[in-house]
Design a protein around this motif. Sequence first.
Motif, short mmCIF file in Angstrom:
data_model
loop_
_atom_site.label_atom_id
_atom_site.label_comp_id
_atom_site.label_asym_id
_atom_site.label_seq_id
_atom_site.Cartn_x
_atom_site.Cartn_y
_atom_site.Cartn_z
N ARG A 99 0.88 -1.14 -0.02
CA ARG A 99 0.00 -0.20 -0.14
C ARG A 99 0.97 1.26 -0.09
O ARG A 99 0.43 2.19 -0.30
CB ARG A 99 -0.98 0.06 1.18
N PHE A 141 -5.62 -10.62 3.06
CA PHE A 141 -6.75 -9.66 2.57
C PHE A 141 -8.11 -10.40 2.31
O PHE A 141 -9.30 -9.62 3.01
CB PHE A 141 -6.46 -9.23 1.10
N ALA A 145 -10.92 -8.15 4.16
CA ALA A 145 -11.49 -7.38 3.13
C ALA A 145 -12.89 -6.61 3.50
O ALA A 145 -13.81 -7.37 4.18
CB ALA A 145 -11.73 -8.13 1.93
N ILE A 208 -4.56 -5.18 -5.07
CA ILE A 208 -5.04 -4.94 -3.72
C ILE A 208 -6.26 -4.40 -3.79
O ILE A 208 -7.25 -4.82 -2.94
CB ILE A 208 -3.79 -3.69 -3.12
N TYR A 211 -8.92 -7.05 -4.45
CA TYR A 211 -9.19 -7.86 -3.31
C TYR A 211 -9.99 -7.04 -2.18
O TYR A 211 -10.72 -7.63 -1.48
CB TYR A 211 -7.95 -8.35 -2.60
N ASP A 212 -9.74 -5.94 -2.00
CA ASP A 212 -10.31 -4.99 -1.23
C ASP A 212 -11.86 -4.88 -1.26
O ASP A 212 -12.58 -4.86 -0.49
CB ASP A 212 -9.64 -3.68 -0.79
#
Length: 224
Positions: A99, A141, A145, A208, A211-212
Amino acid sequence: MVVDDQAVVRAGFAAIVDAEPDLHVVAEAQDGAQAVRLARELSPDVVLMDIRMPGMDGLTATRLLTAEPTEPTEPAGVVPRVLVLTTFDQDAYVHDALRAGASGFLLKDALPEELLAGIRVVASGEAMLAPTVTRRLIDAFADTAPAPDPELLTSLTPREREVLTLVAAGHTNAEIAGALGVTTGTVKSHVNALLGKLGLRDRVQATILAYDLGLARPRRTHRE
């Protein structure tokens, strides 16, 4: 540039890199603060970054090295690609480094050829994640999530969303092209378009986000 608090480790990585005709180590740093200062002076294309170091750690240094200018008049400079070298079992905040702007991860016990391949991959603008790191990262994640936010994806076409899902699954442009029956050039165009629409820097950030938002889910496997 090679960044590690252990001189022997730095020397080992530097020797591997400098033995290649197309690669050259421009600097070595023993902590994050020195890395940030040298990077701003020398503008390396790739930074091999340790995470755990005394003083400024690799996570903070990565964030500073990849940060966008805070003022409109501030020069953008050259943003290096950060390849983190880590022992994942001891670094619970690997996803935080992604991140923060890291372009990829390799384990410190990677073979020399894997290290060199990783450097070349991130230098070309792609993401490099060691398979074991990728699997555990995705699992982390999946466990934390947040609920999907469809609004972030409304700007994407159906094909761009499909490409994003395949990127998040770790497929290369060539593999995505084969799966969709298009050329690699077309895939690159889709990737560039979705990155621009979502305000993302690279494929790591795209993974990222996927998946978030719940667009992608881990594929459980017993393989190591």
